[in-house]
Design an enzyme around this catalytic site. Sequence first.
Site, PDB file in Angstrom:
ATOM      1  N   GLU A   1       1.040  -1.161   0.227  1.00 11.59           N
ATOM      2  CA  GLU A   1       0.140  -0.017   0.163  1.00 11.59           C
ATOM      3  C   GLU A   1       1.367   1.548  -0.154  1.00 11.59           C
ATOM      4  O   GLU A   1       0.571   2.167  -0.581  1.00 11.59           O
ATOM      5  CB  GLU A   1      -0.882  -0.034   0.900  1.00 11.59           C
TER       6      GLU A   1
ATOM      7  N   GLN B   1      -7.332   2.843  14.729  1.00 10.69           N
ATOM      8  CA  GLN B   1      -6.998   1.701  14.539  1.00 10.69           C
ATOM      9  C   GLN B   1      -5.318   1.272  14.618  1.00 10.69           C
ATOM     10  O   GLN B   1      -5.209   0.166  15.259  1.00 10.69           O
ATOM     11  CB  GLN B   1      -6.909   1.715  12.674  1.00 10.69           C
TER      12      GLN B   1
ATOM     13  N   HIS C   1      -4.652  -2.273   0.307  1.00 12.15           N
ATOM     14  CA  HIS C   1      -4.541  -2.648   1.773  1.00 12.15           C
ATOM     15  C   HIS C   1      -4.825  -3.160   2.627  1.00 12.15           C
ATOM     16  O   HIS C   1      -4.003  -3.675   4.124  1.00 12.15           O
ATOM     17  CB  HIS C   1      -6.172  -1.039   2.608  1.00 12.15           C
TER      18      HIS C   1
END
Length: 338
Positions: free
Chosen positions: A10, A100, A307
């Site tokens: 990514e 996250q 991702h």
Amino acid sequence: MITIDGSEGEGGGQVLRYAAALALLTGEPFTIANVRGGRAKPGLMRQHVTALEAAAAVGSAECSGLTVGSRELTFRPGSVVPGEYHFAIGTAGSTALVVQTVLVPLMLADAPSRLVIEGGTHAASAPPFEFLSQTLLPVLERMGPRLSVTLDRHGFYPRGGGRIMLDITPAPLTAIACMERGTFKAGKVEALVAGIPFDIADRELKAARKVLADWPDDAFAPVQLSAELGPGNALLITAECEHVTEVMSAFGQIGIPAERLAKTAAKRMAGYLGSGAFAGPYLQDQLLLPFAMAGQGAFTTVKPSEHSRTAAALIARFTGRQFSFGEDAEGRWLASLG
């Protein structure tokens, strides 16, 4: 010490966030060279610095190279310490992406935690607050922890200034399988505007209605927020299904017509609903880490994003646990551990 090339996969902030979370969970230190090497403006941005500062704080870690613009950093984790934490990004950088970074380590801690995070809550290239509250956290709660998030103040780009509060009551993670999303129950499209012309909301809703033509008229609603929160605009498209609620979003940007943003978000939702999959394009990479720490699990999803593949590769490097992705006869993709 695990060595990571930040330009691979990514090539952006996902590498940083996942590596920091995995370091806290495994105790394995890492170093990253060529930080965000796959981006037009490489190096750490303010939101990445805050995310790593949060990881260092909750994980008693040492981190060198933690400055805006840095292209290299080293992270040495200590022990995760639950408690009350306050992190301020100082820009419109995403509060959800800071969450996250530390969520799963704190879900597995030995006591509850409360996080207060200030920054962007509704900004491009990141999930909005509603994705956390309606999509991600309800799925994670099925695995054991109790999670509650509240929105104290909206934060739009470029001003920021948003504020969320997250309460985490940890528990051992139970493996789950998320194969079917179940019956579609209700849809909702909201156009949020703050300090900008109200007709922008009407234009977005009209464009979304053309794509989601089978949704009833009362599913489409403008939301006028206080002008002091703006300027800001967000389109939130929510599909409540029997086993999962998915949120797609778009955010107003100078130079891009409101109709185009709305049409793109609505088509994304239509594609998700047509896929029959449980997880949409943003939920899929968020589920990989908790499923890995549970030791097993599987879910159906749309085509895996870069991702997700980057996250899976990092999980394998830190834990040795391998995810596989394969397409089934119905065109859904299956992500499974083992």
